[in-house]
Structures are given as structure tokens and as C-alpha cells.
Motif scaffolding. Sequence first.
Motif, PDB file in Angstrom:
ATOM      1  N   LEU A 164      34.808  21.616  59.376  1.00  0.00           N
ATOM      2  CA  LEU A 164      35.584  22.793  59.753  1.00  0.00           C
ATOM      3  C   LEU A 164      35.036  23.385  61.042  1.00  0.00           C
ATOM      4  N   GLU A 191      35.216  26.202  64.383  1.00  0.00           N
ATOM      5  CA  GLU A 191      35.458  27.642  64.509  1.00  0.00           C
ATOM      6  C   GLU A 191      36.854  27.962  65.010  1.00  0.00           C
ATOM      7  N   ASP A 192      37.362  27.158  65.930  1.00  0.00           N
ATOM      8  CA  ASP A 192      38.702  27.387  66.489  1.00  0.00           C
ATOM      9  C   ASP A 192      39.744  27.069  65.432  1.00  0.00           C
ATOM     10  N   ARG A 193      40.403  28.090  64.904  1.00  0.00           N
ATOM     11  CA  ARG A 193      41.298  27.864  63.784  1.00  0.00           C
ATOM     12  C   ARG A 193      42.510  27.017  64.164  1.00  0.00           C
ATOM     13  N   LYS A 194      42.817  26.910  65.452  1.00  0.00           N
ATOM     14  CA  LYS A 194      43.971  26.129  65.880  1.00  0.00           C
ATOM     15  C   LYS A 194      43.626  24.688  66.250  1.00  0.00           C
ATOM     16  N   GLY A 225      40.604  22.776  62.258  1.00  0.00           N
ATOM     17  CA  GLY A 225      40.505  24.223  62.224  1.00  0.00           C
ATOM     18  C   GLY A 225      41.180  24.759  60.974  1.00  0.00           C
ATOM     19  N   THR A 226      41.117  26.073  60.803  1.00  0.00           N
ATOM     20  CA  THR A 226      41.680  26.683  59.606  1.00  0.00           C
ATOM     21  C   THR A 226      43.172  26.414  59.469  1.00  0.00           C
ATOM     22  N   ASP A 227      43.926  26.510  60.557  1.00  0.00           N
ATOM     23  CA  ASP A 227      45.376  26.344  60.455  1.00  0.00           C
ATOM     24  C   ASP A 227      45.746  24.950  59.950  1.00  0.00           C
ATOM     25  N   GLN A 273      33.548  30.838  56.508  1.00  0.00           N
ATOM     26  CA  GLN A 273      34.881  30.751  57.092  1.00  0.00           C
ATOM     27  C   GLN A 273      35.919  30.396  56.024  1.00  0.00           C
ATOM     28  N   GLU A 296      38.997  32.836  55.353  1.00  0.00           N
ATOM     29  CA  GLU A 296      40.272  32.421  55.924  1.00  0.00           C
ATOM     30  C   GLU A 296      41.095  31.466  55.051  1.00  0.00           C
ATOM     31  N   VAL A 297      40.465  30.822  54.082  1.00  0.00           N
ATOM     32  CA  VAL A 297      41.175  29.797  53.307  1.00  0.00           C
ATOM     33  C   VAL A 297      41.348  30.190  51.849  1.00  0.00           C
TER      34      VAL A 297
END
Length: 332
Positions: A254, A256-259, A274-276, A310, A314-315
Motif C-alpha cells: 500500500l 501513500e498516494d491514494r490514486k 493506492g487506497t482508491d 492507512q 481509509e479502508v
Amino acid sequence: MRDLFTEHPGYTRMFAPGKLTVGLFLPLWQYDRSMNSMAGQGEIIEAADGSEFAALWVRDVPLYDPGFRDVGQVFDPWTYLAWLAARTSRLSLAAGSIVFSLRHPIDIAKQSASIDQLSGGRLVVGAASGDRAAEYPAYGIDHASRGQRYREAVKWFRTLTEETAPRITGPYSTFGGGLDLLPKPAARRVPLIVTGSSQQEPTWIAENADGWLVYPGAYDRAGTGELGRRIAAWRELVPGQEFRPVATNEWIDLVEDRKSPPTPLRGGFVLRTGTDGLLDLLGRWRDAGVNHGALGVQHGARPAGEAVQQLIEEVAPEFPALVGPKPLTTRW
């Protein structure tokens, strides 16, 4: 949901029709030739226990096989689960998975019921036939017999944990004469999740498992829908089409840049994202019929504490743990 598990704290936190929850696969970082490399996981685990994560997962890897280059979490799974039960109060504790073909079912039943009682009914047991052929001669067991041994072990496990003073005759031994196995599970039954095929036919799994742990594969990342078709076909085999949960897992790096877009690494074994991208994958799992996704961060490049935090922020809130009965409050 099966009536057997409406009061089971571990099962109800993880599984419900049409819902997806997420869990955390241990260890949080890899073994590096020293047990010191495994230290320091307690604080991160406690943070996960206070979050919307649903479960912690441990693996059963009895022996190190250099050909696999994977030592699991190093610790014995039952000892590790006992430690986790003492460090947490909310998370379900999932064994993913115990090698039923290598272990004597009396021991599996005793260990499972003990952890279930000590954790207040939070245990969910994954059962596998094992994927490391070298372990079988080390245990003095014929590798080719693992499918039959698996079926026998599941039958013994059910009988020993759910009946009083049973009589069982089979290849393992003869059990009877008033003998009984104690303790019994905290909430009548320990959920048993079959892993992969475990050398069994899909019909046998549908008839005997309380759920199914499947491997998503690269096709799921590509969004082909194959995972959903596999799950739907299996559920058609379940007697009465009653709900049986499906779980799967993914090793992630994972960032840091969610995109940052999803990128398979190490031949597809690890997914950098990333998260997205991760949320999109989890959403597709849910739409395919998956009810729980276990995420492992040990192969990631970042410190595990950062990656888990994270995920917590975020998830997990997007796929939160379910509300069910609280863990039983017996004080030992």
C-alpha cells in the motif's frame, strides 16, 4: 445466516449476506533469520482491535521448506492465537488455515475449543489439506492420503466438539468408552471454513463447510467476473441455497498516494496500489459475492505500522465490521 451462528461473536463480526468486511493477515512483517525481526507487533494489533477491521488471520506452516521461501508467521498458530486473544477484545480470530491432514483431530478439536472459550467465542477455523508436500514424510504421513485424511479429520472435529462422550471408529483411532473432549465451543459450534479445494469435490465442500476460503487470482484483478462465477456456481451446490460465506485474501504493498494505480508485483503475488485502487478491488469482491477480504502488508515496502494505520483510516471504515453479539465475558 445459518441459525447455528446467529449468536457466534466471531462469525457475526465477519460475515453477512451481501456484505464485505476486511481483516488483517499476520505477520505484519517478514521473518529475517532472527526472532527479533518478528517483535513489536502488539501495538499495531491493538490499534486494529479498536478499528473497523473485522478479524486477524494467522497461518499454519509447521516446517520451513526453502523451496517455498515462506515461513508463515513462524509461531505455532494456536500459541499465537492465544497471545492474540489476550491482546484483543473485539477482533475475530481466524486460522487461515490449519492443516487438517497433518494434525490429529483430537488435538485440533481441543485447541480450537480452548481458543474459542478463552477468546469469548471469537474463533473461526480455516481448514486446509496442506500445500507443502515435504511436510508429509517429515510427519510420517503419505502425501497421497491427504484428501481422505482431511475428510476424516473434519468428521472427527465436528463430532468431538459438538457431541458429548461420542463413539468414533476410523483410521485415526477408536474413541469411546465414555471419553469426552472438553471444553466444548463457547457458542455451540466453531465455524469451519474450507480452504481452496483441499482435495475435495465442490459438492462435498458445499455440504460440509460453514464457508469457503478461495484464492482470487489474477483474473479477479482484471475484472473478468470469473471469481463471481465460481462463487455463484458453488453456492448453487449448497443445500437449500442457505447462506455460506466466502472469504479471500490479497498481499498488498500500500502506497501513500491514494490514486496510485494497482500494479502486480513478484509475478502477481503482491499488488502495489493506492487506497482508491484497493477500494475498487474490494468493491468488486463484494459484488462477486465475497463476504470477507484478508489483507496482508508484510511484503510491502513501507513500515507496517504506517500501512496498517492507512488501512484503519481509509479502508476499514468503507467495509466495516458487522454488529453482532459481543464476545462472551467469562473471566479466566
